[in-house]
Design a protein around this motif. Structure first.
Motif, PDB file in Angstrom:
ATOM      1  N   ALA A  75       0.722  -1.184   0.059  1.00 51.49           N
ATOM      2  CA  ALA A  75      -0.002   0.169   0.069  1.00 51.49           C
ATOM      3  C   ALA A  75       0.921   1.260  -0.055  1.00 51.49           C
ATOM      4  O   ALA A  75       0.482   2.247  -0.582  1.00 51.49           O
ATOM      5  CB  ALA A  75      -0.967  -0.032   1.320  1.00 51.49           C
ATOM      6  N   CYS A  76       2.131   1.165   0.901  1.00 48.23           N
ATOM      7  CA  CYS A  76       2.815   2.451   0.620  1.00 48.23           C
ATOM      8  C   CYS A  76       3.704   2.478  -0.722  1.00 48.23           C
ATOM      9  O   CYS A  76       3.898   3.667  -1.041  1.00 48.23           O
ATOM     10  CB  CYS A  76       4.078   2.318   2.006  1.00 48.23           C
ATOM     11  N   TYR A  77       3.921   1.557  -1.302  1.00 48.64           N
ATOM     12  CA  TYR A  77       4.562   1.494  -2.620  1.00 48.64           C
ATOM     13  C   TYR A  77       3.568   2.043  -3.436  1.00 48.64           C
ATOM     14  O   TYR A  77       3.714   2.832  -4.452  1.00 48.64           O
ATOM     15  CB  TYR A  77       4.869   0.138  -3.172  1.00 48.64           C
ATOM     16  N   GLU A  78       2.030   1.663  -3.492  1.00 48.45           N
ATOM     17  CA  GLU A  78       1.237   2.456  -4.293  1.00 48.45           C
ATOM     18  C   GLU A  78       0.791   3.771  -4.009  1.00 48.45           C
ATOM     19  O   GLU A  78       0.549   4.653  -4.793  1.00 48.45           O
ATOM     20  CB  GLU A  78      -0.168   1.653  -4.107  1.00 48.45           C
ATOM     21  N   LEU A  79       1.110   4.362  -2.609  1.00 47.18           N
ATOM     22  CA  LEU A  79       1.283   5.719  -2.397  1.00 47.18           C
ATOM     23  C   LEU A  79       2.430   6.623  -3.098  1.00 47.18           C
ATOM     24  O   LEU A  79       2.175   7.437  -3.521  1.00 47.18           O
ATOM     25  CB  LEU A  79       1.234   5.919  -1.041  1.00 47.18           C
ATOM     26  N   GLY A  80       3.244   5.921  -3.075  1.00 49.82           N
ATOM     27  CA  GLY A  80       4.404   6.351  -3.978  1.00 49.82           C
ATOM     28  C   GLY A  80       3.998   6.512  -5.507  1.00 49.82           C
ATOM     29  O   GLY A  80       4.260   7.363  -5.909  1.00 49.82           O
ATOM     30  N   PHE A  81       3.269   5.737  -6.013  1.00 50.64           N
ATOM     31  CA  PHE A  81       2.823   5.487  -7.324  1.00 50.64           C
ATOM     32  C   PHE A  81       2.027   6.874  -7.381  1.00 50.64           C
ATOM     33  O   PHE A  81       2.035   7.636  -8.530  1.00 50.64           O
ATOM     34  CB  PHE A  81       2.247   4.391  -7.703  1.00 50.64           C
ATOM     35  N   VAL A  82       1.147   7.001  -6.455  1.00 54.66           N
ATOM     36  CA  VAL A  82       0.156   8.285  -6.448  1.00 54.66           C
ATOM     37  C   VAL A  82       0.963   9.413  -6.711  1.00 54.66           C
ATOM     38  O   VAL A  82       0.760  10.546  -7.261  1.00 54.66           O
ATOM     39  CB  VAL A  82      -0.740   8.518  -5.198  1.00 54.66           C
ATOM     40  N   ILE A  83       2.137   9.387  -5.727  1.00 55.20           N
ATOM     41  CA  ILE A  83       2.892  10.822  -5.866  1.00 55.20           C
ATOM     42  C   ILE A  83       3.789  11.024  -6.959  1.00 55.20           C
ATOM     43  O   ILE A  83       3.879  12.050  -7.514  1.00 55.20           O
ATOM     44  CB  ILE A  83       3.756  10.657  -4.625  1.00 55.20           C
ATOM     45  N   THR A  84       4.271   9.706  -7.704  1.00 53.01           N
ATOM     46  CA  THR A  84       4.752   9.972  -9.085  1.00 53.01           C
ATOM     47  C   THR A  84       3.889  10.557  -9.998  1.00 53.01           C
ATOM     48  O   THR A  84       4.083  11.252 -11.048  1.00 53.01           O
ATOM     49  CB  THR A  84       5.454   8.725  -9.532  1.00 53.01           C
ATOM     50  N   GLU A 111      11.006  11.384  -0.668  1.00 57.65           N
ATOM     51  CA  GLU A 111      11.956  10.762  -1.805  1.00 57.65           C
ATOM     52  C   GLU A 111      11.921   9.386  -1.916  1.00 57.65           C
ATOM     53  O   GLU A 111      11.895   8.841  -2.728  1.00 57.65           O
ATOM     54  CB  GLU A 111      13.446  11.207  -1.181  1.00 57.65           C
ATOM     55  N   GLY A 112      11.804   8.782  -0.648  1.00 61.08           N
ATOM     56  CA  GLY A 112      11.341   7.337  -0.590  1.00 61.08           C
ATOM     57  C   GLY A 112      10.274   6.887  -1.452  1.00 61.08           C
ATOM     58  O   GLY A 112      10.176   5.878  -2.192  1.00 61.08           O
ATOM     59  N   ILE A 114       8.807   8.488  -3.819  1.00 61.81           N
ATOM     60  CA  ILE A 114       8.963   8.871  -5.103  1.00 61.81           C
ATOM     61  C   ILE A 114      10.025   7.709  -5.864  1.00 61.81           C
ATOM     62  O   ILE A 114       9.719   6.933  -6.969  1.00 61.81           O
ATOM     63  CB  ILE A 114       9.768  10.215  -5.519  1.00 61.81           C
ATOM     64  N   ARG A 115      10.901   7.397  -5.068  1.00 59.32           N
ATOM     65  CA  ARG A 115      11.836   6.260  -5.669  1.00 59.32           C
ATOM     66  C   ARG A 115      11.037   4.837  -5.807  1.00 59.32           C
ATOM     67  O   ARG A 115      11.166   4.173  -6.750  1.00 59.32           O
ATOM     68  CB  ARG A 115      12.992   5.748  -4.537  1.00 59.32           C
ATOM     69  N   VAL A 116      10.145   4.413  -4.764  1.00 63.08           N
ATOM     70  CA  VAL A 116       9.300   3.090  -4.894  1.00 63.08           C
ATOM     71  C   VAL A 116       8.056   3.342  -6.000  1.00 63.08           C
ATOM     72  O   VAL A 116       7.871   2.665  -6.680  1.00 63.08           O
ATOM     73  CB  VAL A 116       8.905   2.582  -3.577  1.00 63.08           C
ATOM     74  N   GLY A 117       7.534   4.649  -6.216  1.00 60.24           N
ATOM     75  CA  GLY A 117       6.661   4.730  -7.080  1.00 60.24           C
ATOM     76  C   GLY A 117       7.020   4.904  -8.652  1.00 60.24           C
ATOM     77  O   GLY A 117       6.358   4.259  -9.329  1.00 60.24           O
ATOM     78  N   LEU A 118       8.401   5.100  -8.774  1.00 60.24           N
ATOM     79  CA  LEU A 118       8.905   5.097 -10.061  1.00 60.24           C
ATOM     80  C   LEU A 118       9.313   3.581 -10.528  1.00 60.24           C
ATOM     81  O   LEU A 118       8.926   3.127 -11.510  1.00 60.24           O
ATOM     82  CB  LEU A 118       9.982   6.058 -10.293  1.00 60.24           C
ATOM     83  N   GLU A 119       9.792   2.760  -9.287  1.00 62.53           N
ATOM     84  CA  GLU A 119      10.293   1.706  -9.441  1.00 62.53           C
ATOM     85  C   GLU A 119       9.113   0.485  -9.786  1.00 62.53           C
ATOM     86  O   GLU A 119       9.240  -0.239 -10.607  1.00 62.53           O
ATOM     87  CB  GLU A 119      11.119   1.225  -8.557  1.00 62.53           C
ATOM     88  N   TYR A 120       8.207   0.813  -8.971  1.00 63.71           N
ATOM     89  CA  TYR A 120       7.022  -0.372  -8.755  1.00 63.71           C
ATOM     90  C   TYR A 120       5.617   0.019  -9.516  1.00 63.71           C
ATOM     91  O   TYR A 120       4.827  -0.706  -9.558  1.00 63.71           O
ATOM     92  CB  TYR A 120       6.976  -0.837  -7.443  1.00 63.71           C
ATOM     93  N   GLY A 121       5.431   1.422  -9.753  1.00 65.64           N
ATOM     94  CA  GLY A 121       4.124   1.748 -10.212  1.00 65.64           C
ATOM     95  C   GLY A 121       4.202   1.808 -11.739  1.00 65.64           C
ATOM     96  O   GLY A 121       5.382   1.319 -12.457  1.00 65.64           O
TER      97      GLY A 121
END
Length: 148
Positions: A75-84, A111-112, A114-121
């Motif tokens: 779910a936090c990786y997906e929040l990163g995707f929202v932010i990207t 920063e964290g 964005i990193r996971v959002g770019l990698e896993y989104g």
């Protein structure tokens, strides 16, 4: 007269129910499944509000996203995707302007994300994880965050 009152009440209740339903997308920003299913109506409304306000260039809303309780893991990786998605939609320069108004802890958390959002989104919309890197996609953000 009573029949009209009941119909009016029913219409009002249906309107409230429909308007309070959870949504998986706001202004073109997708809320991925795992993040979405772990939200109640109020939390989903809060996330959608933070997304809208961030797109309207509200740095407090971006700070709210940094501090948003996504639970943990996927779910936090997906929040990163929202932010990207927000970053792509508003543009790197405008996003950097918002970052300039945040404290060090918020910057580090973002920063964290964005990193996971770019990698896993699925930032390309192709149904696959992108495995993109922050220094390649958002060099200005990378430089700003590397300095701090």
């Amino acid at each position: 007269m009573k029949k009209v009152s009941y119909i009016s009440l029913l219409i009002i209740l249906l309107s409230i129910t429909v308007s309070s339903c959870k949504q998986k997308e706001v202004e073109g920003i997708k809320i991925s499944e795992t993040l979405y299913i772990h939200q109640d109506y109020r939390t989903n409304w809060e996330l959608r509000h933070l997304i809208r306000q961030t797109l309207n260039k509200d740095s407090k809303a971006l700070a709210g996203l940094a501090n948003f309780n996504c639970g943990d893991g996927e779910a936090c990786y997906e929040l990163g995707f929202v932010i990207t998605q927000i970053t792509y939609k508003m543009g790197e320069a405008d996003f950097i302007n918002l970052l300039g108004q945040l404290d060090q802890k918020e910057l580090s958390v973002l920063e964290g994300f964005i990193r996971v959002g770019l990698e896993y989104g699925d930032n390309d919309g192709n149904g696959k994880m992108d495995k993109k890197r922050i220094h390649e996609e958002f060099p200005g953000i990378y430089n700003l965050l590397s300095i701090k």
